[in-house]
Design an enzyme around this catalytic site. Structure first.
Site, short mmCIF file in Angstrom:
data_model
loop_
_atom_site.label_atom_id
_atom_site.label_comp_id
_atom_site.label_asym_id
_atom_site.label_seq_id
_atom_site.Cartn_x
_atom_site.Cartn_y
_atom_site.Cartn_z
CD1 TRP A 130 -2.77 1.47 0.54
CD2 TRP A 130 -2.02 1.86 2.61
NE1 TRP A 130 -3.51 2.49 1.08
CE2 TRP A 130 -3.06 2.75 2.35
CE3 TRP A 130 -1.39 1.92 3.85
CZ2 TRP A 130 -3.51 3.69 3.27
CZ3 TRP A 130 -1.82 2.84 4.78
CH2 TRP A 130 -2.87 3.72 4.50
CG ASP A 211 -1.42 -1.85 8.30
OD1 ASP A 211 -2.23 -1.56 9.20
OD2 ASP A 211 -1.42 -1.31 7.17
CE LYS A 246 -9.82 -0.21 4.55
NZ LYS A 246 -9.53 0.64 3.44
C1 LMR Z 1 -7.02 1.60 0.08
O1 LMR Z 1 -5.98 0.94 0.05
O2 LMR Z 1 -7.66 1.89 -0.94
C2 LMR Z 1 -7.59 2.04 1.40
O3 LMR Z 1 -6.80 1.58 2.43
C3 LMR Z 1 -7.90 3.47 1.47
C4 LMR Z 1 -6.68 4.35 1.49
O4 LMR Z 1 -6.60 5.20 2.40
O5 LMR Z 1 -5.80 4.24 0.63
#
Ligand code: LMR
Length: 397
Positions: A130, A211, A246
């Protein structure tokens, strides 16, 4: 005065939400941000949340400041969910938990804390991860590297390479791990692989930072916490950031938590004190409303059971959409393997679509997904899944 300020091109995920909102096309489909939409394309308010919000409104509860570490019932709810009802570490007072402003807030407080007390430590994230993991740790002053993870050839994990890489790291280096529903790939380690990896983490004295933002969306509440509980059982000191965004559909309430499992109760007190200080100097104290909701749902047997059922309904709907997309695409594009849709877990599918194909989906079909090919499967429903499958088939031609 501000001419030297660098231009911010926007966030690849949140920027996409803004762009989607402005798109006038009625056929548009949002598969960008990791948000669960229901069968009617709406952001749900869970039934258990409706019940407790009605009670909170009725009571006209005053909104004083919460303590720096957050609401007590919220913090114990995080601990129960993450470490289990009968956690020895929790019973021994070895877990320092604070409420935080979402998973991001938890990561930030944890990153600041580690950087202050272990200034030499580097941070390693999965390749890919992420994007905000990298931003948050770099923002806290870390040098951030990547460890091998996703293998496009097998739609699995490059596990041998990953282990070899972990073996090269230095004591107290931070390894950021996703216990379940890996973001963005949807590809997780098996329990056996976690056992092996955590043994290396222990032997090399690394700091695992887990996480978990999608508990309940992979297999179930308990199995999704396997890596966390196993790390604790192995005696590791572990950081855990969690989020109810979520699984309680409370995104805007910023309901997260940070837990640090310490070797002793004395150390847990020291850590909690510093986490409070970190919170105080960033934002003083966390938000109250979401915390009241979480506390009321998680600490009531009936509401808790209702909530778990509602999470599993969301999980099952996502699974059904994965299957449907796989079936429709397999029929439309014969000879291409789409089985990855049902192998991956959680909200996301790493589609393997190129940035050019993703851009075409957006410009020609108003189908939005992240540049790296990540699709939020939870944005699909029985009304738009054929349309999306057709669009994907077109850009694959
Ligand atoms: C995502 O990965 O889309 C979510 O966790 C929202 C974000 O804040 O990026």
């Amino acid at each position: 005065m501000f001419q030297h300020v660098e231009f911010y091109p926007g966030d690849p995920i949140l920027g996409l939400m803004e762009k989607y909102a402005q798109d006038p096309r009625s056929e548009k489909v949002n598969l960008g941000v990791g948000v669960y939409y229901d069968e009617d394309g709406r952001l749900p308010v869970l039934e258990c949340v409706k019940t407790v919000e009605a009670a909170i409104a009725e009571e006209q509860r005053p909104r004083g400041y919460l303590p720096m570490e957050g609401l007590a019932g919220y913090r114990s709810a995080c601990q129960k969910l993450l470490f289990g009802d009968n956690s020895q570490a929790v019973a021994e007072g070895r877990v320092a938990t604070i409420e935080a402003l979402g998973g991001s807030g938890a990561l930030k407080v944890g990153a600041d804390f580690i950087h202050q007390w272990f200034p030499q430590a580097k941070c390693y994230v999965s390749n890919p991860t992420w994007g905000n993991h990298i931003s948050i740790f770099e923002g806290a002053g870390f040098e951030v590297g990547k460890y091998p993870y996703y293998d496009p050839a097998t739609i699995g994990v490059k596990f041998e390479e990953m282990k070899a890489f972990f073996n090269t790291l230095n004591e107290n280096d931070v390894v950021l791990l996703h216990p379940c529903c890996h973001n963005p790939t949807g590809v997780d380690l098996s329990c056996e692989q976690w056992d092996e990896l955590l043994a290396i983490v222990k032997a090399k004295k690394l700091i695992p930072f887990m996480d978990i933002a999608y508990q309940g969306f992979g297999d179930d509440m308990e199995s999704d916490a396997y890596a966390i509980r196993q790390a604790v059982a192995m005696g590791l000191t572990v950081f855990v950031s969690n989020s109810f965004s979520k699984n309680l559909s409370l995104y805007g309430e910023r309901v997260g938590g940070l837990s640090v499992v310490c070797p002793t109760a004395e150390e847990a007190k020291l850590v909690l004190g510093q986490l409070k200080f970190t919170v105080r100097r960033i934002y003083s104290s966390p938000a109250a409303h979401g915390a009241y909701v979480v506390d009321s749902v998680m600490n009531d047997g009936e509401l808790f059971a209702q909530w778990v059922g509602e999470v599993y309904e969301m999980r099952d709907r996502i699974r059904a959409m994965r299957q449907k997309l796989q079936d429709v695409l397999s029929a439309k594009v014969p000879g291409r393997d789409f089985s990855y849709f049902t192998k991956q877990r959680g909200m996301f599918s790493f589609t393997g679509l190129t940035p050019e194909q993703v851009a075409r989906l957006q410009s020609e079909f108003a189908v939005y997904m992240v540049d790296n090919g990540r699709m939020c499967v939870a944005g699909l429903n029985s009304k738009n899944v054929d349309y999306v499958a057709n669009a994907i088939a077109e850009v694959l031609k």
